[in-house]
Every structure is written in C-alpha cells, then in structure tokens.
Design a protein around this motif. Structure first.
Motif, PDB file in Angstrom:
ATOM      1  N   HIS A  14      -2.211   6.394  -1.058  1.00  8.46           N
ATOM      2  CA  HIS A  14      -2.710   5.022  -1.095  1.00  8.46           C
ATOM      3  C   HIS A  14      -3.122   4.586   0.309  1.00  8.46           C
ATOM      4  CE1 HIS A  14      -0.588   5.091  -4.891  1.00  8.46           C
ATOM      5  NE2 HIS A  14      -1.214   3.981  -5.223  1.00  8.46           N
ATOM      6  N   ASP A  63      -5.070   0.137  -2.163  1.00  7.34           N
ATOM      7  CA  ASP A  63      -5.597   0.814  -3.339  1.00  7.34           C
ATOM      8  C   ASP A  63      -5.349   2.319  -3.260  1.00  7.34           C
ATOM      9  OD1 ASP A  63      -6.591  -1.561  -4.359  1.00  7.34           O
ATOM     10  OD2 ASP A  63      -8.532  -1.307  -3.384  1.00  7.34           O
ATOM     11  N   ARG A  72      -2.776  -2.071   3.528  1.00  8.84           N
ATOM     12  CA  ARG A  72      -3.370  -3.384   3.728  1.00  8.84           C
ATOM     13  C   ARG A  72      -3.071  -3.933   5.124  1.00  8.84           C
ATOM     14  NH1 ARG A  72      -1.107  -7.254   0.651  1.00  8.84           N
ATOM     15  NH2 ARG A  72      -2.965  -8.521   0.895  1.00  8.84           N
TER      16      ARG A  72
END
Length: 62
Positions: free
Chosen positions: A32, A18, A35
């Motif tokens: 960002h 995100d 992940r």
C-alpha cells in the motif's frame, strides 16, 4: 489484507494509502502507499518530519 496500518500520533487517522497494483509492489517493497506528507530539508538532503494530511500536525522522523 495488510494489517500493518500506521496512524497519526495526534488525531489517530489511518495513514495507509491506496493499494499498490500487485505487479508494481516489488518496486516499492510494500502493498500500500502512504498518506503521510514528507517534510524535506534541503540542508540535510533528507526527509526530517512527517505531516498528517488530515489534521496538519507534524512529527519528527524516527
């Protein structure tokens, strides 16, 4: 928009997380999150591998 996306070398999933709020980006040096899951070694006191959150496969940290 950030075009520096990273992908899993096994399944090809996008590992870009995100967006980081603009006012906090200077703390991370990034726009960002990620992940990727860090695999940490207590003996080496560092991240030694990464793991994909989608396929679960691991690869060495470069």
């Amino acid at each position: 928009m950030n075009d520096n996306k990273e992908f899993c070398p096994f399944c090809g999933s996008c590992l870009q997380g995100d967006p980081i709020p603009e006012e906090d980006q200077h703390h991370y040096g990034a726009t960002h999150g990620s992940r990727k899951i860090a695999i940490y070694s207590l003996e080496e006191d560092r991240t030694v591998k990464w793991q994909c959150p989608d396929c679960g496969k691991e690869w060495d940290r470069e």
